[in-house]
Enzyme design. Structure first.
Site, mmCIF file in Angstrom:
data_model
loop_
_atom_site.group_PDB
_atom_site.id
_atom_site.type_symbol
_atom_site.label_atom_id
_atom_site.label_comp_id
_atom_site.label_asym_id
_atom_site.label_seq_id
_atom_site.Cartn_x
_atom_site.Cartn_y
_atom_site.Cartn_z
ATOM 1 C CD GLU A 118 77.637 78.862 1.632
ATOM 2 O OE1 GLU A 118 78.397 77.933 1.979
ATOM 3 O OE2 GLU A 118 78.044 80.018 1.500
ATOM 4 C CD GLU A 122 77.403 83.409 4.493
ATOM 5 O OE1 GLU A 122 78.572 83.034 4.205
ATOM 6 O OE2 GLU A 122 76.576 82.687 5.061
HETATM 7 C C1 FCB Z 1 80.200 80.326 4.039
HETATM 8 C C2 FCB Z 1 79.335 79.934 5.206
HETATM 9 C C3 FCB Z 1 79.582 80.748 6.449
HETATM 10 C C4 FCB Z 1 81.056 81.049 6.649
HETATM 11 C C5 FCB Z 1 81.665 81.602 5.380
HETATM 12 C C6 FCB Z 1 83.105 81.974 5.512
HETATM 13 O O1 FCB Z 1 80.323 79.236 3.179
HETATM 14 O O2 FCB Z 1 77.981 80.051 4.871
HETATM 15 O O3 FCB Z 1 79.036 80.070 7.534
HETATM 16 O O4 FCB Z 1 81.709 79.925 7.088
HETATM 17 O O5 FCB Z 1 81.516 80.678 4.344
#
Ligand code: FCB
Length: 461
Positions: free
Chosen positions: A169, A364
């Site tokens: 990110e 994620e």
């Molecule tokens: C993302 C991050 C991760 C975590 C999630 C909830 O943006 O990559 O580290 O904080 O959100």
């Protein structure tokens, strides 16, 4: 409550969970680790809720062997983790700190012994503080230091790790970190944030080049937090539509366009000119556009923009203030709306926009809910519903022809959720921070079943 038929995922689909170094490791003073910008944010500002720190976190630095055993028991076939740059080079450059590197080497060996495929992220936000003191991501040198660090880690682990991500990110590392004080390094300097955008992109390309020069066989990717953006409500002046366009440019296209097509979007260049512009030098775009073997996408929710009477969307290139909420929707403990179909729509949109889109991993996806442990068990039906709905949306994207190779739930276990400290719990596994006891939630056992059958059973009518 989601519903749908029984579905199966492609053969060989990877089922994992994700974590990041600063969020779980603790052990901040062990084995020669140097301080990172998140240590500074925790200890020297009041910008982390209740003064929480990463000093102990889930103590994974000392409990890693038990944690890998737990992953094996939950049936994971893959695990995404990040390497802490300040463990490898305590001040961000110079020779390897061998004990720090050995930690990841042992971790990788044990994962492989258990049949768990490692996916390694080189940078998940823990910049060595010494590099921040020398200018941080707004300084061009940082991109070159990053490539040297990447080469050191790659040299040591490429014989055992096949899946490599440069950044997690980069939007957060640049536009959030340098334009919104809640995120380390806690600066509020839009022009510096703008410079950081380009240097994050550049560092990605330099690192992939450096690693490929060592061994061309590994699979290189990057993890982006891409999102669909919608205008809600009346927008007679078109102000919200323009804000949505700018948000899309900075959150999505300022990363995908240079990385996948070797150019910056014209509208982003124009918008960022107001903040001093992107410091692009000759040849940079060719460096950034290294062919990628895969693209990682972190998806939590769609984003929504509404017209704000008298409001200015131009205040920050971070555009945080432009985010509104889904009308009337359910929210997680983060206040984030639940929009599973957005995952399908995002993937189909990307495939249509980039016909040569590399294979995708969902790196994620998950939700924060604070269901308690009672008598040794934790019932978290809302997390199961969230995951089930998103997996169904993902399956629909695969059905529509998007090449998705794996899915990583965020997160393996509860952890340090940045400015929220330990208040937000994303884990499949509950952590008792007093005792460090690990208790798999119902969702962890549910996920084990999904992995075992490589898909979802029929649910609902
Ligand atoms: C993302 C991050 C991760 C975590 C999630 C909830 O943006 O990559 O580290 O904080 O959100």
């Amino acid at each position: 409550m989601p519903h749908g038929p029984a579905v199966r995922f492609p053969e060989g689909f990877l089922w994992g969970a994700a974590t990041s170094a600063f969020q779980i490791e603790g052990g901040v003073h062990q084995d020669g680790r140097g301080p990172s910008i998140w240590d500074t944010q925790c200890h020297h500002t009041d910008l982390v809720e209740d003064g929480h720190t990463g000093d102990v976190a889930a103590d994974h630095y000392n409990r890693w062997a038990d944690d890998v055993e737990m992953m094996a028991q939950l049936g994971l076939t893959a695990y995404r983790f990040s390497v802490a740059w300040p463990r490898i080079q305590p001040t961000g450059f110079g020779p390897v700190n061998q004990p720090g590197l050995d930690f990841y080497s042992r971790l990788v060996d044990r994962l492989l012994e258990k049949g768990i495929t490692p996916m390694l992220t080189l940078y998940h936000w823990d910049l060595p503080q010494a590099l921040e003191d020398a200018g941080g991501w707004p300084a061009r040198d940082t991109a070159f230091h990053f490539a040297e660090y990447a080469a050191l880690v790659f040299e040591a682990l490429h014989d055992r790790v096949g899946l490599w991500a440069t950044h997690n990110e980069p939007w957060c590392s640049s536009l959030l970190g340098y334009a919104d004080p809640s995120h380390a390094p806690g600066r509020s300097e839009p022009a510096e944030a703008t410079r950081a955008v380009h240097h994050l992109n550049l560092s990605h390309g330099l690192a992939v080049q450096a690693m490929r020069a060592i061994d061309p066989h590994a699979q290189h990717g990057v993890v982006l937090n891409l999102t669909p953006i919608h205008v809600v409500g009346e927008d007679p002046e078109g102000a919200a539509a323009d804000a949505a366009r700018r948000f899309d440019a900075l959150r999505n296209r300022v990363w995908t366009e240079p990385m996948l097509r070797g150019r910056y979007p014209d509208d982003a260049l124009a918008d960022l000119a107001a903040f001093g512009g992107l410091p692009v030098e000759k040849g940079d775009l060719e460096v950034i556009a290294q062919p990628l073997d895969w693209l990682g996408i972190n998806y939590y929710n769609d984003n929504f923009v509404r017209a704000q009477p008298g409001g200015s969307w131009a205040g920050t290139p971070g555009m945080r203030d432009a985010v509104g909420f889904a009308p009337g929707d359910d929210h997680t403990d983060m206040g984030w709306p639940i929009t599973p179909d957005g995952l399908r729509a995002l993937l189909v949109h990307l495939r249509n926009t980039y016909p040569d889109l590399p294979p995708v991993y969902i790196t994620e996806n998950g939700c924060a809910y604070d269901d308690p442990v009672v008598d040794g068990v934790c019932h978290d039906p809302r997390r199961i519903d969230y995951l089930e709905a998103h997996l169904r949306a993902l399956r629909a994207a695969i059905e529509a022809g998007v090449d998705v190779r794996g899915y990583f739930a965020w997160s393996l276990m509860d952890n340090f959720e940045w400015s929220h400290g330990y208040h937000k719990r994303f884990g499949l596994v509950h952590i008792d921070y007093g005792t460090q006891a690990r208790t798999p939630r119902d969702s962890a056992y549910w996920y084990r079943g999904v992995i075992a059958r490589n898909g979802l059973d029929r649910v609902g009518g």
